[in-house]
Write an enzyme that holds these catalytic residues in place. Structure first.
Site, PDB file in Angstrom:
ATOM      1  N   HIS A   1      12.753  -2.412   2.228  1.00  0.00           N
ATOM      2  CA  HIS A   1      12.108  -1.145   2.624  1.00  0.00           C
ATOM      3  C   HIS A   1      12.985  -0.014   2.126  1.00  0.00           C
ATOM      4  CE1 HIS A   1       9.085  -2.959   5.194  1.00  0.00           C
ATOM      5  NE2 HIS A   1      10.024  -3.813   5.565  1.00  0.00           N
TER       6      HIS A   1
ATOM      7  N   ARG B   1       4.546  11.174  -2.158  1.00  0.00           N
ATOM      8  CA  ARG B   1       4.294  11.041  -0.720  1.00  0.00           C
ATOM      9  C   ARG B   1       5.612  11.126   0.048  1.00  0.00           C
ATOM     10  NH1 ARG B   1       4.059   5.764   2.101  1.00  0.00           N
ATOM     11  NH2 ARG B   1       3.420   6.229   4.222  1.00  0.00           N
TER      12      ARG B   1
ATOM     13  N   ASN C   1       8.206  -5.617  -0.848  1.00  0.00           N
ATOM     14  CA  ASN C   1       8.111  -4.383  -0.079  1.00  0.00           C
ATOM     15  C   ASN C   1       6.633  -4.247   0.254  1.00  0.00           C
ATOM     16  OD1 ASN C   1       7.920  -1.849   1.020  1.00  0.00           O
ATOM     17  ND2 ASN C   1       9.193  -0.852  -0.511  1.00  0.00           N
TER      18      ASN C   1
ATOM     19  N   ALA D   1       3.192  -0.784   4.789  1.00  0.00           N
ATOM     20  CA  ALA D   1       2.617  -0.875   6.133  1.00  0.00           C
ATOM     21  C   ALA D   1       2.153  -2.287   6.481  1.00  0.00           C
ATOM     22  CB  ALA D   1       1.460   0.110   6.275  1.00  0.00           C
TER      23      ALA D   1
ATOM     24  N   ARG E   1      12.712   4.841  12.505  1.00  0.00           N
ATOM     25  CA  ARG E   1      11.388   5.446  12.414  1.00  0.00           C
ATOM     26  C   ARG E   1      10.572   5.097  13.657  1.00  0.00           C
ATOM     27  NH1 ARG E   1       8.846   4.718   6.777  1.00  0.00           N
ATOM     28  NH2 ARG E   1       7.541   6.329   7.660  1.00  0.00           N
TER      29      ARG E   1
ATOM     30  N   GLU F   1      12.946  -9.197   1.741  1.00  0.00           N
ATOM     31  CA  GLU F   1      12.112  -8.059   2.127  1.00  0.00           C
ATOM     32  C   GLU F   1      12.923  -6.784   1.916  1.00  0.00           C
ATOM     33  OE1 GLU F   1       9.660  -6.450   6.036  1.00  0.00           O
ATOM     34  OE2 GLU F   1      11.202  -7.972   6.298  1.00  0.00           O
TER      35      GLU F   1
ATOM     36  N   PRO G   1       0.801  -1.215   0.000  1.00  0.00           N
ATOM     37  CA  PRO G   1       0.000   0.000   0.000  1.00  0.00           C
ATOM     38  C   PRO G   1       0.838   1.272   0.000  1.00  0.00           C
ATOM     39  CG  PRO G   1      -0.078  -1.057   2.151  1.00  0.00           C
ATOM     40  CD  PRO G   1       0.613  -2.000   1.221  1.00  0.00           C
ATOM     41  N   ASN G   2       0.326   2.229  -0.735  1.00  0.00           N
ATOM     42  CA  ASN G   2       0.849   3.591  -0.846  1.00  0.00           C
ATOM     43  C   ASN G   2       2.138   3.699  -1.644  1.00  0.00           C
ATOM     44  OD1 ASN G   2      -1.279   4.787   0.705  1.00  0.00           O
ATOM     45  ND2 ASN G   2      -0.319   3.841   2.494  1.00  0.00           N
TER      46      ASN G   2
ATOM     47  N   TYR H   1      11.109   9.168   1.346  1.00  0.00           N
ATOM     48  CA  TYR H   1      11.129   8.098   0.347  1.00  0.00           C
ATOM     49  C   TYR H   1      11.822   8.472  -0.959  1.00  0.00           C
ATOM     50  CZ  TYR H   1       7.681   6.021   3.452  1.00  0.00           C
ATOM     51  OH  TYR H   1       7.044   5.506   4.541  1.00  0.00           O
TER      52      TYR H   1
END
Length: 149
Positions: free
Chosen positions: A101, A19, A75, A78, A108, A99, A11-12, A24
């Site tokens: 990110h 964003r 990735n 969330a 964070r 994985e 998502p996103n 990012y």
């Protein structure tokens, strides 16, 4: 036939470049897709690059990959921190899973420090921006070559 790597984006991530660019970066998801396709070509991998904002779609794609992909690059955004369903689907996948990110999740918010995807992953790359995808593809290729003997 080239080994296939399914690259899943959660998502996103469709909003990359728009964003929170200070976090990012300015690259778009299409830029990341092109990077993965170029790197895949260099490594002799077929890259199937997908994005969804819907948890069930990601789970379905992991199920589908059980019969079609040699490895996964994930990735999950969330969903990394919330999705037991995605975790369970990944646990049923028999090939290597990396994985990725874009940001360093350990610098964070505390809730981002735990990843259900990590519990199913072969390895984790975070904090390197889109370069993490390139490194993940290289690592997947090395794993597949080692498994092939």
């Amino acid at each position: 036939m080239l080994p296939s790597i399914l690259v899943l984006n959660g998502p996103n991530l469709n909003l990359l470049g728009q964003r929170e660019p200070e976090l990012y970066g300015r690259e778009t998801l299409d830029d990341v897709r092109r990077l993965c396709e170029r790197e895949g070509e260099t490594l002799g991998l077929r890259v199937d690059f997908r994005q969804s904002n819907h948890e069930g779609v990601l789970v379905d794609w992991v199920h589908e990959a059980r019969g079609t992909a040699a490895g996964l690059l994930v990735n999950a955004g969330a969903y990394s921190h919330t999705s037991l369903a995605l975790h369970d689907a990944l646990r049923a996948f028999e090939g290597p899973i990396l994985e990725v990110h874009l940001s360093n999740i350990y610098r964070r918010e505390a809730f981002r420090h735990h990843s259900y995807v990590s519990l199913a992953a072969t390895g984790v790359i975070c904090g390197l921006g889109s370069e993490g995808y390139r490194i993940a593809l290289q690592a997947l290729r090395a794993r597949l070559a080692a498994a092939a003997g």
